[in-house]
Design a protein around this motif. Structure first.
Motif: not given
Length: 388
Positions: A139-142, A176-179, A198-201
């Motif tokens: 949820i935090v990431h999103d 993005h790296i930490i996530s 999606l995060n790496v994208e």
């Protein structure tokens, strides 16, 4: 836009709408104070504040008041934005502007756009949320994922190109790296795989836009080790097997780098690590990873280490004799992982392990059951107890 050799921008394709007007000098924001008090422009239609070429945001909050009111009315508030858990109430200190996929600088009001100091303040607030334990990390990431895209969108619409703007991109890359590392630790849940993709994208898009900004600010010259470190991340990303398309090949990408950047220690180490992985020299790979990487570089590749370990296991499984199983202790030392974690990795790849009469764990060779797990690899970092 500043281009690399051969007239091409880094990556060979456009990222998240980030571009510079060819007929306009990008806004060079020298300091936060200068960006918050821009010099008044002549009163003409071509120089109006809402002209896409001269857009200067005036929103003082993390989220425009109009958007806050609308989202309160529509109950469109993230759990991280609700005041006292009320789905219809928020505040300027909680609400953060959402990313809008369809938006044009020609149709937007300057009161809806945040200037550079507010964008920096917003990002600092979002980065603090990374350590929040009040909600599941997904949820935090999103939430942060969406709001950092909105920050990049505001930077793009104002055509802001400066060291301060580059710093914002660098911090978003760090997010993005930490996530990614935190998401991989949630291995096993069905939704994690798509979130990681999606995060790496977005990480790749953000990096490529940052490189374009470096080119404009520094005219292609390496100005600090920090810049070289961020260039090295693009190289290290090629360790991943299932990453989104990153444009042109690395050999062409290297030719676009400034000579000083290419020779920088961070880039050279990244190239060595990638070469060791491709050659199957796993001893040098893991010793270099453990000793020579910066914290940011290590944070990026740590979730990919099991992919490299899987390559090593495949190599040993195919090349060794069937009647001579490999001691797991030997493999664990080579791959810098605990024996029980290595056994878990083998099982996730559908390989069986065994134990001899003396209690030594073994990996039988020539097994034909090896496969990459559909749910991804479990997260296993570098074991400090193992040495090469």
């Amino acid at each position: 836009m500043k281009k690399g050799r051969g007239g091409r921008s880094f990556g060979g394709e456009r990222r998240d709408g980030f571009h510079y007007n060819r007929h306009q000098v990008p806004k060079q924001v020298v300091s936060s104070s200068s960006s918050s008090n821009p010099a008044p422009a002549p009163a003409s239609s071509s120089n109006s504040p809402t002209n896409p070429q001269n857009l200067v945001g005036t929103c003082p909050d993390m989220c425009p008041a109009k958007e806050r009111a609308q989202r309160e009315r529509l109950r469109d508030l993230s759990v991280l934005e609700r005041l006292n858990e009320d789905t219809t109430k928020t505040s300027p200190s909680l609400a953060v502007k959402k990313f809008c996929r369809t938006i044009s600088s020609a149709d937007v009001n300057v009161s809806d756009i945040r200037p550079l100091p507010v964008l920096k303040q917003t990002l600092d607030y979002l980065m603090k949320l990374l350590d929040s334990t009040n909600f599941p990390f997904e949820i935090v990431h999103d939430f942060i994922f969406d709001r950092t895209r909105s920050i990049r969108q505001d930077l793009t619409m104002q055509n802001l190109v400066s060291p301060e703007a580059a710093q914002i991109y660098e911090d978003i890359v760090k997010f993005h790296i930490i996530s990614h590392k935190k998401l991989v630790k949630c291995w096993g849940r069905p939704e994690i795989s798509s979130l990681c993709h999606l995060n790496v994208e977005q990480l790749i898009k953000c990096l490529l836009s940052l490189y374009d900004m470096y080119q404009v600010i520094g005219k292609g010259k390496c100005t600090s080790n920090k810049e070289a470190e961020f260039y090295s991340l693009y190289v290290l990303l090629h360790l991943g097997n299932n990453l989104p398309k990153m444009g042109e090949t690395l050999s062409l990408w290297y030719r676009q780098l400034a000579h000083s950047v290419h020779l920088a220690k961070e880039v050279q180490i990244a190239k060595k690590i990638l070469r060791y992985a491709e050659m199957g020299n796993f001893k040098l790979f893991f010793s270099t990873v453990a000793m020579d990487l910066t914290n940011l570089q290590f944070g990026l590749i740590e979730p990919f280490l099991n992919e490299v370990r899987a390559r090593a296991i495949v190599q040993f499984n195919q090349s060794c004799y069937k009647l001579q199983p490999i001691p797991m202790r030997h493999l664990s030392e080579l791959l810098m992982v605990k024996e029980e974690e290595l056994e878990q990795l083998c099982k996730s790849c559908s390989l069986e392990t065994s134990m001899d009469d003396t209690g030594i764990r073994l990996l039988p060779c020539k097994q034909a059951t090896f496969c990459i797990p559909k749910s991804g690899f479990p997260f296993i970092g570098i074991s400090a107890n193992q040495s090469i």
